[in-house]
Enzyme design. Structure first.
Site, mmCIF file in Angstrom:
data_model
loop_
_atom_site.group_PDB
_atom_site.id
_atom_site.type_symbol
_atom_site.label_atom_id
_atom_site.label_comp_id
_atom_site.label_asym_id
_atom_site.label_seq_id
_atom_site.Cartn_x
_atom_site.Cartn_y
_atom_site.Cartn_z
ATOM 1 N N VAL A 133 0.903 -1.152 0.000
ATOM 2 C CA VAL A 133 0.000 0.000 0.000
ATOM 3 C C VAL A 133 0.941 1.201 0.000
ATOM 4 O O VAL A 133 1.559 1.517 1.008
ATOM 5 C CB VAL A 133 -0.952 -0.008 1.206
ATOM 6 C CG1 VAL A 133 -1.778 1.270 1.255
ATOM 7 C CG2 VAL A 133 -1.874 -1.236 1.145
ATOM 8 N N PRO A 134 1.099 1.849 -1.159
ATOM 9 C CA PRO A 134 2.253 2.718 -1.426
ATOM 10 C C PRO A 134 2.205 4.116 -0.808
ATOM 11 O O PRO A 134 2.099 5.127 -1.509
ATOM 12 C CB PRO A 134 2.261 2.790 -2.948
ATOM 13 C CG PRO A 134 0.821 2.676 -3.318
ATOM 14 C CD PRO A 134 0.240 1.711 -2.326
ATOM 15 N N CYS A 135 2.368 4.198 0.493
ATOM 16 C CA CYS A 135 2.411 5.511 1.140
ATOM 17 C C CYS A 135 3.639 6.317 0.717
ATOM 18 O O CYS A 135 3.643 7.542 0.844
ATOM 19 C CB CYS A 135 2.342 5.373 2.662
ATOM 20 S SG CYS A 135 3.528 4.236 3.367
ATOM 21 N N HIS A 136 4.638 5.640 0.160
ATOM 22 C CA HIS A 136 5.828 6.366 -0.318
ATOM 23 C C HIS A 136 5.510 7.264 -1.506
ATOM 24 O O HIS A 136 6.289 8.153 -1.826
ATOM 25 C CB HIS A 136 6.952 5.375 -0.683
ATOM 26 C CG HIS A 136 6.603 4.430 -1.776
ATOM 27 N ND1 HIS A 136 5.927 3.238 -1.544
ATOM 28 C CD2 HIS A 136 6.821 4.478 -3.103
ATOM 29 C CE1 HIS A 136 5.762 2.602 -2.697
ATOM 30 N NE2 HIS A 136 6.290 3.343 -3.652
#
Length: 171
Positions: A133-136
């Site tokens: 889950v790409p919070c970056h």
């Protein structure tokens, strides 16, 4: 008698951003943490080492494919725990396309809460399954890198990795 309902399994997987600890329940992947990432994610139960657990095996394979540049989306089942707001924020994170970044304000508007950028930052910080889950992919409105559980160097690496994968693919 111990039931399998709340049993958690874990493994440590070496990646280009360092060793990641992966935790899964029997329903799906529960957490991915960086070294010295203690306390950010609260687990209901103590995981036992089991690298052969099916969701952990799938997650490590998909992470390897991601870092090898052959995977741009993940489909490992997730079993994350969070508030209603956090779950909505994480669903919005999952919708950010590979190789792109958005601001916290943009994420807040997409969620229908245009004044909630700070609250979204807190929800993103609590994201239990980073990378997948790409919070970056969420950055400051001015384009600056801001908070990331793995540190800004890892965040920069992940963003640069995705841009390079897209460039190699001609996209």
């Amino acid at each position: 008698m111990i039931t399998t309902k709340n049993v958690l399994h874990s493994t440590i997987h070496d990646t280009p951003v360092g060793p990641l600890t992966l935790v899964a329940s029997d329903r799906g992947l529960r957490a991915i943490t960086f070294p010295r990432d203690s306390g950010r994610i609260r687990l209901t139960g103590r995981p036992h080492r089991n690298a052969e657990q099916p969701w952990l095996t799938l997650a490590t394979r998909q992470l390897d494919e991601y870092f090898n540049g052959t995977r741009t989306t993940f489909d490992v089942p997730l079993d994350v725990e969070g508030t209603r707001f956090q779950l909505a924020a994480w669903r919005e994170l999952a919708a950010i396309p590979f190789g792109t970044t958005v601001s916290y304000g943009h994420q807040a508007r997409q969620l229908g809460s245009p004044t909630a950028a700070r609250a979204l930052g807190a929800a993103n910080r609590a994201n239990p399954v980073c990378i997948i889950v790409p919070c970056h992919r969420v950055i400051g409105a001015d384009g600056s890198l801001t908070g990331f559980a793995g540190g800004l160097e890892r965040k920069r690496f992940l963003i640069d990795h995705e841009v390079a994968v897209l460039a190699r693919a001609g996209g």
